[in-house]
Design a protein around this motif. Sequence first.
Motif, PDB file in Angstrom:
ATOM      1  N   ASN A  91     -31.558  -6.341 -13.883  1.00 18.95           N
ATOM      2  CA  ASN A  91     -31.055  -5.020 -14.274  1.00 18.95           C
ATOM      3  C   ASN A  91     -30.971  -4.027 -13.123  1.00 18.95           C
ATOM      4  N   GLN A  92     -30.921  -4.505 -11.899  1.00 22.37           N
ATOM      5  CA  GLN A  92     -30.747  -3.606 -10.758  1.00 22.37           C
ATOM      6  C   GLN A  92     -29.259  -3.507 -10.400  1.00 22.37           C
ATOM      7  N   PHE A  93     -28.897  -2.388  -9.823  1.00 16.73           N
ATOM      8  CA  PHE A  93     -27.497  -2.071  -9.535  1.00 16.73           C
ATOM      9  C   PHE A  93     -27.434  -1.581  -8.091  1.00 16.73           C
ATOM     10  N   TYR A  94     -26.658  -2.271  -7.257  1.00 15.91           N
ATOM     11  CA  TYR A  94     -26.641  -1.938  -5.826  1.00 15.91           C
ATOM     12  C   TYR A  94     -25.208  -1.698  -5.367  1.00 15.91           C
ATOM     13  N   PHE A  95     -24.982  -0.558  -4.725  1.00 19.11           N
ATOM     14  CA  PHE A  95     -23.663  -0.249  -4.176  1.00 19.11           C
ATOM     15  C   PHE A  95     -23.586  -0.645  -2.712  1.00 19.11           C
ATOM     16  N   GLY A  96     -22.398  -1.084  -2.293  1.00 19.95           N
ATOM     17  CA  GLY A  96     -22.116  -1.250  -0.882  1.00 19.95           C
ATOM     18  C   GLY A  96     -21.780   0.099  -0.275  1.00 19.95           C
ATOM     19  N   THR A  97     -21.579   0.135   1.037  1.00 23.13           N
ATOM     20  CA  THR A  97     -21.288   1.399   1.724  1.00 23.13           C
ATOM     21  C   THR A  97     -19.804   1.733   1.715  1.00 23.13           C
ATOM     22  N   GLY A  98     -18.990   0.813   1.230  1.00 17.34           N
ATOM     23  CA  GLY A  98     -17.587   1.141   1.031  1.00 17.34           C
ATOM     24  C   GLY A  98     -16.675   0.777   2.184  1.00 17.34           C
ATOM     25  N   THR A  99     -15.406   0.619   1.862  1.00 15.08           N
ATOM     26  CA  THR A  99     -14.335   0.465   2.850  1.00 15.08           C
ATOM     27  C   THR A  99     -13.419   1.660   2.695  1.00 15.08           C
ATOM     28  N   SER A 100     -13.245   2.404   3.771  1.00 12.96           N
ATOM     29  CA  SER A 100     -12.373   3.582   3.750  1.00 12.96           C
ATOM     30  C   SER A 100     -10.960   3.164   4.145  1.00 12.96           C
ATOM     31  N   LEU A 101     -10.028   3.320   3.230  1.00 14.81           N
ATOM     32  CA  LEU A 101      -8.635   2.934   3.470  1.00 14.81           C
ATOM     33  C   LEU A 101      -7.775   4.165   3.663  1.00 14.81           C
ATOM     34  N   THR A 102      -7.013   4.175   4.733  1.00 16.33           N
ATOM     35  CA  THR A 102      -6.026   5.220   4.971  1.00 16.33           C
ATOM     36  C   THR A 102      -4.660   4.566   5.070  1.00 16.33           C
ATOM     37  N   VAL A 103      -3.737   5.001   4.208  1.00 12.00           N
ATOM     38  CA  VAL A 103      -2.384   4.468   4.239  1.00 12.00           C
ATOM     39  C   VAL A 103      -1.487   5.506   4.892  1.00 12.00           C
ATOM     40  N   ILE A 104      -0.867   5.117   5.985  1.00 12.40           N
ATOM     41  CA  ILE A 104      -0.061   6.039   6.784  1.00 12.40           C
ATOM     42  C   ILE A 104       1.394   5.995   6.306  1.00 12.40           C
ATOM     43  N   TRP A 161     -28.728   8.721 -11.304  1.00 13.35           N
ATOM     44  CA  TRP A 161     -28.532   9.719 -10.258  1.00 13.35           C
ATOM     45  C   TRP A 161     -28.408   8.992  -8.921  1.00 13.35           C
ATOM     46  N   TYR A 162     -27.418   9.442  -8.124  1.00 10.33           N
ATOM     47  CA  TYR A 162     -27.205   8.934  -6.779  1.00 10.33           C
ATOM     48  C   TYR A 162     -27.028  10.130  -5.847  1.00 10.33           C
ATOM     49  N   ARG A 163     -27.136   9.858  -4.553  1.00 12.16           N
ATOM     50  CA  ARG A 163     -26.715  10.877  -3.609  1.00 12.16           C
ATOM     51  C   ARG A 163     -25.957  10.216  -2.467  1.00 12.16           C
ATOM     52  N   GLN A 164     -25.069  10.996  -1.861  1.00 16.42           N
ATOM     53  CA  GLN A 164     -24.336  10.535  -0.702  1.00 16.42           C
ATOM     54  C   GLN A 164     -24.536  11.561   0.402  1.00 16.42           C
ATOM     55  N   SER A 165     -25.284  11.158   1.397  1.00 15.89           N
ATOM     56  CA  SER A 165     -25.444  12.004   2.575  1.00 15.89           C
ATOM     57  C   SER A 165     -24.260  11.787   3.495  1.00 15.89           C
ATOM     58  N   LEU A 166     -24.033  12.728   4.392  1.00 17.25           N
ATOM     59  CA  LEU A 166     -22.865  12.679   5.267  1.00 17.25           C
ATOM     60  C   LEU A 166     -22.799  11.347   6.013  1.00 17.25           C
ATOM     61  N   GLY A 167     -21.679  10.653   5.862  1.00 15.56           N
ATOM     62  CA  GLY A 167     -21.475   9.410   6.586  1.00 15.56           C
ATOM     63  C   GLY A 167     -22.198   8.210   6.011  1.00 15.56           C
ATOM     64  N   GLN A 168     -22.851   8.390   4.865  1.00 17.64           N
ATOM     65  CA  GLN A 168     -23.619   7.297   4.273  1.00 17.64           C
ATOM     66  C   GLN A 168     -22.958   6.826   2.977  1.00 17.64           C
ATOM     67  N   SER A 172       0.824  -1.222   0.000  1.00 17.76           N
ATOM     68  CA  SER A 172       0.000   0.000   0.000  1.00 17.76           C
ATOM     69  C   SER A 172       0.852   1.263   0.000  1.00 17.76           C
ATOM     70  N   GLN A 173       0.395   2.239  -0.746  1.00 14.18           N
ATOM     71  CA  GLN A 173       1.028   3.541  -0.826  1.00 14.18           C
ATOM     72  C   GLN A 173       0.027   4.612  -0.373  1.00 14.18           C
ATOM     73  N   PRO A 174       0.518   5.770   0.087  1.00 13.11           N
ATOM     74  CA  PRO A 174      -0.415   6.823   0.535  1.00 13.11           C
ATOM     75  C   PRO A 174      -1.445   7.197  -0.524  1.00 13.11           C
ATOM     76  N   GLU A 175      -1.066   7.132  -1.792  1.00 15.39           N
ATOM     77  CA  GLU A 175      -2.022   7.491  -2.854  1.00 15.39           C
ATOM     78  C   GLU A 175      -3.140   6.466  -3.018  1.00 15.39           C
ATOM     79  N   ASP A 176      -3.018   5.318  -2.341  1.00 16.94           N
ATOM     80  CA  ASP A 176      -4.100   4.338  -2.357  1.00 16.94           C
ATOM     81  C   ASP A 176      -5.214   4.711  -1.398  1.00 16.94           C
ATOM     82  N   SER A 177      -4.974   5.698  -0.554  1.00 17.97           N
ATOM     83  CA  SER A 177      -5.995   6.118   0.413  1.00 17.97           C
ATOM     84  C   SER A 177      -7.244   6.587  -0.327  1.00 17.97           C
ATOM     85  N   ALA A 178      -8.354   5.955  -0.025  1.00 17.61           N
ATOM     86  CA  ALA A 178      -9.618   6.238  -0.721  1.00 17.61           C
ATOM     87  C   ALA A 178     -10.688   5.350  -0.101  1.00 17.61           C
ATOM     88  N   THR A 179     -11.917   5.562  -0.547  1.00 20.67           N
ATOM     89  CA  THR A 179     -12.989   4.615  -0.225  1.00 20.67           C
ATOM     90  C   THR A 179     -13.164   3.687  -1.405  1.00 20.67           C
TER      91      THR A 179
END
Lengths: 111, 114
Positions: free
Chosen positions: A97-110, B34-41, A80-87
């Motif tokens: 035909n539905q599309f569902y996003f997860g809430t994400g993993t927030s990565l911080t590289v120190i 269209w999507y939205r992202q509320s704070l912390g969501q 991992s490099q600092p520039e990899d820091s992201a969600t």
Amino acid sequence: ILNVEQSPQSLHVQEGDSTNFTCSFPSSNFYALHWYRWETAKSPEALFVMTLNGDEKKKGRISATLNTKEGYSYLYIKGSQPEDSATYLCAFSDTGNQFYFGTGTSLTVIP
Amino acid sequence: GAGVSQSPSNKVTEKGKDVELRCDPISGHTALYWYRQSLGQGLEFLIYFQGNSAPDKSGLPSDRFSAERTGGSVSTLTIQRTQQEDSAVYLCASSLSRPTGTQYFGPGTRLLVL
């Protein structure tokens, strides 16, 4: 409404460490699994799309695997490099035909 | 080539006012989201357009939200009588096809309702 779960929710690693995170999705009606990287103050950027069980994709130090039978995908970052820091977001498409996003993993590289 | 563009980039409005957010998709992309992202969501799906088909509005949170897509290209998301809980980043994305098509996102509109 369908659940796409990502874990962990957040992660802090030291520069040079390798890391991985998980995306879990329903194993039925699977069509495609997407990974995106979302840096602060930027737009989500597509990393991979995978459609077949056992798919593996690689882009530089980042790779992903897919298991559609058990409903999970792993994203790996090697050295991992600092520039990899992201969600890192995964998104699941089903045959309806539905599309569902997860809430994400927030990565911080120190550094 | 040009990516997805959105305007305005930031919008501050007073509770009760109407706002319009614009999205210009990548030329040739038939699908627009269209999507939205509320704070912390996470990302919350709002609405999806595919070609000339009726839009999928299943994600719109209330009847104060509406969207249209003119000529199969530019889209406008309208929020009437804005509330403070509408404050969020509103993202637009387009893709060549669905559901395997990679979505390309715009920079977003940051909406703040006072």
